[in-house]
Motif scaffolding. Structure first.
Motif, PDB file in Angstrom:
ATOM      1  N   ASP A 120     -26.327   8.936  32.488  1.00 32.26           N
ATOM      2  CA  ASP A 120     -25.997  10.368  32.478  1.00 32.26           C
ATOM      3  C   ASP A 120     -24.513  10.591  32.214  1.00 32.26           C
ATOM      4  O   ASP A 120     -23.879  11.476  32.807  1.00 32.26           O
ATOM      5  CB  ASP A 120     -26.418  11.042  33.789  1.00 32.26           C
ATOM      6  CG  ASP A 120     -27.928  11.101  33.954  1.00 32.26           C
ATOM      7  OD1 ASP A 120     -28.630  11.069  32.927  1.00 32.26           O
ATOM      8  OD2 ASP A 120     -28.408  11.169  35.095  1.00 32.26           O
ATOM      9  N   ARG A 147     -32.503   4.298  32.783  1.00 31.55           N
ATOM     10  CA  ARG A 147     -32.187   5.302  31.763  1.00 31.55           C
ATOM     11  C   ARG A 147     -30.753   5.164  31.237  1.00 31.55           C
ATOM     12  O   ARG A 147     -30.140   6.142  30.806  1.00 31.55           O
ATOM     13  CB  ARG A 147     -32.382   6.733  32.275  1.00 31.55           C
ATOM     14  CG  ARG A 147     -33.749   7.044  32.832  1.00 31.55           C
ATOM     15  CD  ARG A 147     -33.809   8.421  33.477  1.00 31.55           C
ATOM     16  NE  ARG A 147     -32.879   8.518  34.590  1.00 31.55           N
ATOM     17  CZ  ARG A 147     -31.770   9.220  34.571  1.00 31.55           C
ATOM     18  NH1 ARG A 147     -31.424   9.901  33.502  1.00 31.55           N
ATOM     19  NH2 ARG A 147     -30.978   9.256  35.639  1.00 31.55           N
ATOM     20  N   TYR A 193     -29.421  13.925  38.277  1.00 35.13           N
ATOM     21  CA  TYR A 193     -30.441  13.160  37.565  1.00 35.13           C
ATOM     22  C   TYR A 193     -30.726  13.839  36.240  1.00 35.13           C
ATOM     23  O   TYR A 193     -31.147  14.992  36.192  1.00 35.13           O
ATOM     24  CB  TYR A 193     -31.733  13.073  38.389  1.00 35.13           C
ATOM     25  CG  TYR A 193     -32.767  12.136  37.803  1.00 35.13           C
ATOM     26  CD1 TYR A 193     -32.739  10.775  38.106  1.00 35.13           C
ATOM     27  CD2 TYR A 193     -33.753  12.612  36.944  1.00 35.13           C
ATOM     28  CE1 TYR A 193     -33.678   9.911  37.572  1.00 35.13           C
ATOM     29  CE2 TYR A 193     -34.696  11.752  36.413  1.00 35.13           C
ATOM     30  CZ  TYR A 193     -34.653  10.404  36.719  1.00 35.13           C
ATOM     31  OH  TYR A 193     -35.579   9.554  36.180  1.00 35.13           O
ATOM     32  N   ASN A 194     -30.465  13.111  35.158  1.00 31.39           N
ATOM     33  CA  ASN A 194     -30.667  13.603  33.804  1.00 31.39           C
ATOM     34  C   ASN A 194     -29.593  14.632  33.415  1.00 31.39           C
ATOM     35  O   ASN A 194     -28.763  15.016  34.232  1.00 31.39           O
ATOM     36  CB  ASN A 194     -32.063  14.197  33.611  1.00 31.39           C
ATOM     37  CG  ASN A 194     -32.674  13.773  32.276  1.00 31.39           C
ATOM     38  OD1 ASN A 194     -31.954  13.489  31.322  1.00 31.39           O
ATOM     39  ND2 ASN A 194     -33.994  13.727  32.215  1.00 31.39           N
ATOM     40  N   ARG A 195     -29.643  15.079  32.156  1.00 28.07           N
ATOM     41  CA  ARG A 195     -28.636  16.015  31.667  1.00 28.07           C
ATOM     42  C   ARG A 195     -29.266  17.108  30.809  1.00 28.07           C
ATOM     43  O   ARG A 195     -30.375  16.951  30.299  1.00 28.07           O
ATOM     44  CB  ARG A 195     -27.567  15.288  30.837  1.00 28.07           C
ATOM     45  CG  ARG A 195     -26.687  14.371  31.647  1.00 28.07           C
ATOM     46  CD  ARG A 195     -25.567  13.772  30.810  1.00 28.07           C
ATOM     47  NE  ARG A 195     -26.053  12.790  29.846  1.00 28.07           N
ATOM     48  CZ  ARG A 195     -25.269  12.152  28.991  1.00 28.07           C
ATOM     49  NH1 ARG A 195     -23.965  12.404  28.973  1.00 28.07           N
ATOM     50  NH2 ARG A 195     -25.758  11.254  28.156  1.00 28.07           N
ATOM     51  N   THR A 196     -28.544  18.198  30.668  1.00 26.09           N
ATOM     52  CA  THR A 196     -28.911  19.259  29.745  1.00 26.09           C
ATOM     53  C   THR A 196     -27.643  19.677  29.015  1.00 26.09           C
ATOM     54  O   THR A 196     -26.553  19.213  29.339  1.00 26.09           O
ATOM     55  CB  THR A 196     -29.557  20.448  30.478  1.00 26.09           C
ATOM     56  OG1 THR A 196     -30.123  21.353  29.516  1.00 26.09           O
ATOM     57  CG2 THR A 196     -28.532  21.208  31.326  1.00 26.09           C
ATOM     58  N   ARG A 210     -24.633  17.350  33.815  1.00 28.79           N
ATOM     59  CA  ARG A 210     -25.676  16.700  34.608  1.00 28.79           C
ATOM     60  C   ARG A 210     -26.465  17.738  35.407  1.00 28.79           C
ATOM     61  O   ARG A 210     -25.922  18.751  35.853  1.00 28.79           O
ATOM     62  CB  ARG A 210     -25.053  15.679  35.558  1.00 28.79           C
ATOM     63  CG  ARG A 210     -24.434  14.483  34.842  1.00 28.79           C
ATOM     64  CD  ARG A 210     -23.804  13.499  35.816  1.00 28.79           C
ATOM     65  NE  ARG A 210     -22.690  14.091  36.547  1.00 28.79           N
ATOM     66  CZ  ARG A 210     -22.064  13.506  37.550  1.00 28.79           C
ATOM     67  NH1 ARG A 210     -22.468  12.313  37.974  1.00 28.79           N
ATOM     68  NH2 ARG A 210     -21.047  14.095  38.143  1.00 28.79           N
ATOM     69  N   CYS A 212     -31.589   9.164  42.559  1.00 25.65           N
ATOM     70  CA  CYS A 212     -30.528   9.453  41.589  1.00 25.65           C
ATOM     71  C   CYS A 212     -29.397   8.434  41.649  1.00 25.65           C
ATOM     72  O   CYS A 212     -28.338   8.647  41.046  1.00 25.65           O
ATOM     73  CB  CYS A 212     -29.973  10.859  41.803  1.00 25.65           C
ATOM     74  SG  CYS A 212     -29.224  11.121  43.428  1.00 25.65           S
TER      75      CYS A 212
END
Length: 382
Positions: A36, A16, A316-319, A273, A310
């Motif tokens: 990320d 990713r 893991y991943n973002r907002t 994150r 992770c």
């Protein structure tokens, strides 16, 4: 070299990554991936192989392999990778050890064009929707580079896109294609700047105009004029908060009364994150954190630890965290008086604006992210 470059790109896409950095050094060169928002090292390799690696990438991107003294830009189209269509934007930069190469991975399936997936709270989304649902006026999205501004604008265009609207965008570069819209690529060499392109767009009977970024007074002037003459203009600026976008336009030379008349509102955002769902652990917050988050004594929180899922980062991943500043009648009068961004910010908070700090704290309280993450991207707490 073909196998080496292909394996690095495949690894980055599967992890990713948004960018791949090939960095020449003295005895070795290293490869890093941005995942990320953070650069993580993939490996270091012997320097004598590096010219062949750089040449291979330049061939793939249709660049001039003989030109090593000047920066170059190119693009690689990968027809299919695990069922996805991948585009890669390539940029080279001459350094004392050779050409540094950065590959920006553009995965159309990875971009979230559903506005409900971006991390808006119900309150912020309702406020933002009221802005871009207007028939005309300017909506500004602000934040630093890499904070998700373009993704937010793409999600808005996807939502309002219909056969009854003529939507035209001008971007530098066009990163993702949106069906049903007319997208223009900035090309300064041929004279297609933001300002010149925007002038041409106004002669194309547009309903909605998306300007990738307002960089100068000419572009700002034309965008304001478009907003005042019956067009919905969506664009971005680089400022620290929502109020700063208003004063930035004035600093560019736009008269305060024109800013007050044309701007519908501003959305400011940052990316944080998310705590890894596989390895997060429960902990009892300290008293200072409880007071900051307004937690009850029995409430617990999650912290990042790290696992293989992770990449040992704990995240893991973002907002995104947001603040929406609509220009009410009172704020328009405030703007006309050439006040500071801090005065505009205080007036907006008095009217009930939820700040990025508050939105971040709500996401910490909901167990989505950590206090450290919010403090990393939002520097000043009230």
């Amino acid at each position: 070299m073909v196998h080496f470059v292909n394996s690095i790109v495949s690894h980055a896409i599967r992890k990713r990554a948004s960018d791949i950095h090939f960095e020449p050094g003295g005895a070795k060169f290293r490869v890093r991936c941005r995942i990320d928002g953070f650069l993580l090292e993939v490996g270091t390799y012997v320097q004598p192989n590096y010219p062949a690696v750089a040449a291979r990438i330049k061939v793939m991107a249709d660049m001039d392999i003989a030109e090593k003294r000047l920066p170059q830009d190119g693009r690689i189209h990968i027809a299919e990778f695990d069922g996805r269509r991948i585009d890669i934007r390539v940029a080279t930069l001459p350094t004392i050890f050779g050409e540094k190469v950065v590959m920006r991975i553009l995965d159309k399936k990875a971009i979230m064009t559903n506005i409900h997936q971006l991390g808006f709270s119900a309150e912020c989304l309702a406020g933002f929707r009221r802005l871009y649902s207007q028939a005309y006026g300017m909506v500004l999205v602000t934040g630093p580079t890499g904070s998700g501004k373009t993704t937010t604008l793409y999600s808005v265009l996807t939502e309002i896109n219909s056969v009854t609207k003529n939507i035209i965008t001008i971007e530098d570069p066009v990163e993702y294609r949106i069906d049903g819209t007319n997208q223009i690529q900035v090309n300064t060499k041929s004279g297609m700047t933001f300002a010149n392109g925007l002038r041409s767009i106004l002669r194309q009977d547009p309903d909605v105009i998306m300007v990738g970024e307002i960089r100068d007074k000419d572009t700002a002037d034309i965008a304001v004029r478009a907003a005042l003459t019956g067009h919905l203009v969506l664009t971005t600026l680089h400022t620290n908060d929502a109020a700063g976008a208003i004063t930035r336009l004035i600093d560019m030379g736009i008269e305060p009364y024109l800013v007050a008349s044309s701007v519908l509102g501003v959305l400011a955002q940052r990316l944080v994150r998310l705590v890894c769902p596989e390895c997060r652990t429960v902990y009892q917050p300290a008293q200072t954190e409880r007071e900051l988050l307004q937690l009850a004594d029995t409430e617990v929180r999650y912290r990042a630890t790290g696992c293989n899922f992770c990449g040992q980062t704990g995240y893991y991943n973002r907002t995104a965290i947001y603040e929406v500043l609509p220009l009410t009648a009172e704020l328009r009068e405030t703007v006309k008086n050439r006040v500071s961004s801090e005065a505009i910010r205080r007036a907006a908070i008095r009217q009930g604006m939820t700040t990025m700090q508050q939105d971040g704290m709500a996401k910490v309280g909901g167990g989505q992210t950590t206090l450290e993450e919010v403090m990393r991207v939002v520097h000043c707490f009230e």
